[in-house]
Design an enzyme around this catalytic site. Structure first.
Site, mmCIF file in Angstrom:
data_model
loop_
_atom_site.group_PDB
_atom_site.id
_atom_site.type_symbol
_atom_site.label_atom_id
_atom_site.label_comp_id
_atom_site.label_asym_id
_atom_site.label_seq_id
_atom_site.Cartn_x
_atom_site.Cartn_y
_atom_site.Cartn_z
ATOM 1 C CG ASP A 59 -1.743 1.233 1.398
ATOM 2 O OD1 ASP A 59 -1.728 2.083 0.489
ATOM 3 O OD2 ASP A 59 -2.412 1.369 2.442
ATOM 4 C CD GLU A 138 34.989 14.502 0.365
ATOM 5 O OE1 GLU A 138 36.010 14.054 -0.194
ATOM 6 O OE2 GLU A 138 34.922 15.670 0.807
ATOM 7 C CD GLU A 140 31.567 17.998 6.728
ATOM 8 O OE1 GLU A 140 32.717 18.279 6.338
ATOM 9 O OE2 GLU A 140 30.687 18.861 6.933
ATOM 10 C CD GLU A 220 35.008 17.705 8.781
ATOM 11 O OE1 GLU A 220 35.189 18.849 9.244
ATOM 12 O OE2 GLU A 220 35.491 17.328 7.700
ATOM 13 C CD GLU A 228 34.440 14.386 5.475
ATOM 14 O OE1 GLU A 228 35.075 14.079 4.454
ATOM 15 O OE2 GLU A 228 34.341 15.560 5.896
ATOM 16 C CG HIS A 277 32.293 19.188 0.743
ATOM 17 N ND1 HIS A 277 33.374 19.252 1.596
ATOM 18 C CD2 HIS A 277 31.470 20.196 1.111
ATOM 19 C CE1 HIS A 277 33.232 20.272 2.430
ATOM 20 N NE2 HIS A 277 32.068 20.850 2.156
ATOM 21 N NE ARG A 347 39.253 21.222 1.472
ATOM 22 C CZ ARG A 347 40.283 20.632 0.881
ATOM 23 N NH1 ARG A 347 41.268 21.375 0.400
ATOM 24 N NH2 ARG A 347 40.337 19.324 0.737
ATOM 25 C CD GLU A 366 35.230 19.035 -2.643
ATOM 26 O OE1 GLU A 366 35.080 18.540 -1.507
ATOM 27 O OE2 GLU A 366 36.166 19.801 -2.935
ATOM 28 N NE ARG A 368 34.415 23.320 -0.398
ATOM 29 C CZ ARG A 368 35.052 22.524 0.455
ATOM 30 N NH1 ARG A 368 35.536 21.362 0.040
ATOM 31 N NH2 ARG A 368 35.211 22.875 1.715
#
Length: 477
Positions: A59, A138, A140, A220, A228, A277, A347, A366, A368
């Site tokens: 259902d 990645e 966290e 982290e 992480e 990220h 970064r 990447e 982020r």
């Protein structure tokens, strides 16, 4: 820890695997639109080889955002590749990850996240641009000792706690051994400051035993148990499966050891939030397509992919950052990836080009901005569709940003586009910009409309409630 999974190709192989482990019960898991695993259990005698092609009925009317009660019959279609023995259920139990099918048309259900990932992979191949998209999220998260919260008509509060929390440095009741992690100093102290090494090790070993390969684990930046664990990249569909396993295993391992885990992006004020990220690249016939002779060793295709991500990032945030809490993280000053620029190694930009290796197979981008509250199937599918739109329309990402964006003067910073600063802004962006998601019927109109409805409901729930901080700011006016 012994391996408790089997990459099966057929239903017969799955049943044989179950019998080897003396299984009598089968747990069928599937993902709802908001990214939560749902499940029900049947006896092994009801799982037949035909179940993997004909499906098993259930259902669907009580699943958030899915069918009305007048059309509630649906099918789960188990994927034999995903078979594992569930380590958190007392009775030996076979678990299978399922996609959702319509029992009338026998087609994948338009609002099933796993089916959206399957359609995204099929669309990628149909374009001829590439045949494989790899993703490496990645994620966290916070490992906490306790959490309390309540919301009533006359009060609202929350409280989280961790033995590592700097606010416990003066705690008197019970033994206090010091070694508290100060705000923004959680990357990477050894024990005794890092109290969670053994627990993270158990999480890693359980993930590996379930077929989810781990790259690394560590404490982290934030105080109070931020962690992480990075898993090895995989194809779009399989990384979605891996991330659902990841959350399930991490939460249940923590609970087994008397801890609790949250993937909320910003559970603690004044310290770093939790991001996801996401590394990504395209391949064709076993060859990487993002390596080339352009900026940071990228190909022209990779730069156009970045252009697509940057163009559609405001709309993407409604999928990659889907909660009101997501935007408590997306503020300047906490390594928050709010600025839509790209750069090698940098970064402070929303898109980073890792430079750890010159090997073409390592060339990737990447993104982020995403956070771990996102549904991994939807987030990766949406990012792929944005990147493909960039390639198809040769979208120029502009010049790279080599400076620390957080330290730019206001006159320079104003020229860099940014992600929305609220879920409301993300909703508006997705309402205006979603055609790129609908190519190849990957995201259907009803799936997008349902997502928007659910997001608006979340935003309104927070918008209409008094906040404790408002009493501090306004009670005496």
């Amino acid at each position: 820890m012994p391996e408790c999974y089997r990459r099966c190709a057929t239903g017969e192989e799955v049943i044989a695997f179950a019998l080897e482990h003396n299984v009598k019960l089968v747990n069928l898991k599937f993902c709802d639109l908001l990214g939560t695993w749902q499940h029900f259990t049947i006896g092994l005698d009801l799982l037949t080889p035909e179940s993997f092609s004909e499906g098993i009925g259930f259902d669907g009317s009580s699943i958030r955002g899915w069918q009305g009660i007048q059309e509630s019959d649906m099918l789960v279609m188990p994927d034999p590749y995903t078979a594992f023995i569930d380590p958190f259920i007392a009775e030996p139990t076979l678990s299978l990850i399922c996609s959702i099918y319509d029992p009338i048309t026998l087609q994948t259900y338009s609002k099933d996240p796993r089916s959206i990932a399957i359609r995204a992979e099929a669309y990628l191949k149909s374009t001829g641009i590439a045949d494989t998209a790899y993703f490496g999220p990645e994620a966290e998260f916070f490992i906490l000792d306790s959490v309390r919260y309540d919301n009533q008509a006359n009060f609202a509060y929350y409280e989280v706690d961790s033995v590592e929390g700097i606010w416990n440095s003066g705690k008197e009741n019970g033994q206090n051994l010091g070694y508290k992690i100060r705000h923004k100093e959680g990357y990477f102290p050894v024990p005794p400051a890092d109290t969670l090494q053994d627990l993270r090790d158990q999480m890693v070993l359980t993930l590996e035993s379930m077929g989810v390969k781990v790259e690394r684990q560590h404490h982290e930046v934030a105080t109070a148990g931020q962690a992480e664990i990075d898993i090895v990249y995989n194809t779009l569909l399989r990384i979605g499966d891996d991330m659902m396993m990841y959350k399930y295993i991490i939460k249940n391992t923590a609970r087994k050891y008397g801890k609790t885990v949250t993937f909320m992006p910003k559970p603690i004020f004044g310290d770093n939030g939790s991001g996801m990220h996401t590394h990504q690249s395209l391949w064709k016939e076993g060859k990487p397509l993002f390596a080339g002779n352009r900026y940071a060793g990228l190909s022209e295709m990779a730069l156009h992919y970045i252009g697509g991500i940057i163009k559609h990032a405001p709309a993407l945030t409604a999928i990659t950052n889907p909660t009101t809490n997501s935007f408590k993280r997306l503020v300047p000053g906490f390594e928050a990836p709010v600025n839509l620029a790209y750069s090698a190694r940098n970064r402070s930009a929303a898109i980073r080009i890792p430079t750890y290796s010159a090997n073409p197979k390592s060339k990737r981008i990447e993104f982020r901005t995403p956070d771990p509250s996102a549904n991994p199937y939807l987030a990766c599918a949406a990012m792929l569709m944005a990147g493909l739109d960039g390639i198809q329309n040769r979208i120029d990402p502009g010049e790279p940003m080599e400076k620390n964006i957080y330290e730019l003067p206001p006159e320079e910073l104003k020229n860099i586009p940014k992600v929305p600063d609220s879920l409301s802004g993300a909703i508006e962006a997705l309402e205006k910009d979603h055609e790129f998601l609908m190519k190849g019927d990957v995201f259907t109109k009803d799936a997008i409309e349902t997502l928007l409805t659910l997001r608006k409901k979340d935003y309104d729930m927070l918008r209409i409630r008094p906040h404790p901080l408002e009493f501090y700011m306004y009670y005496d006016i």
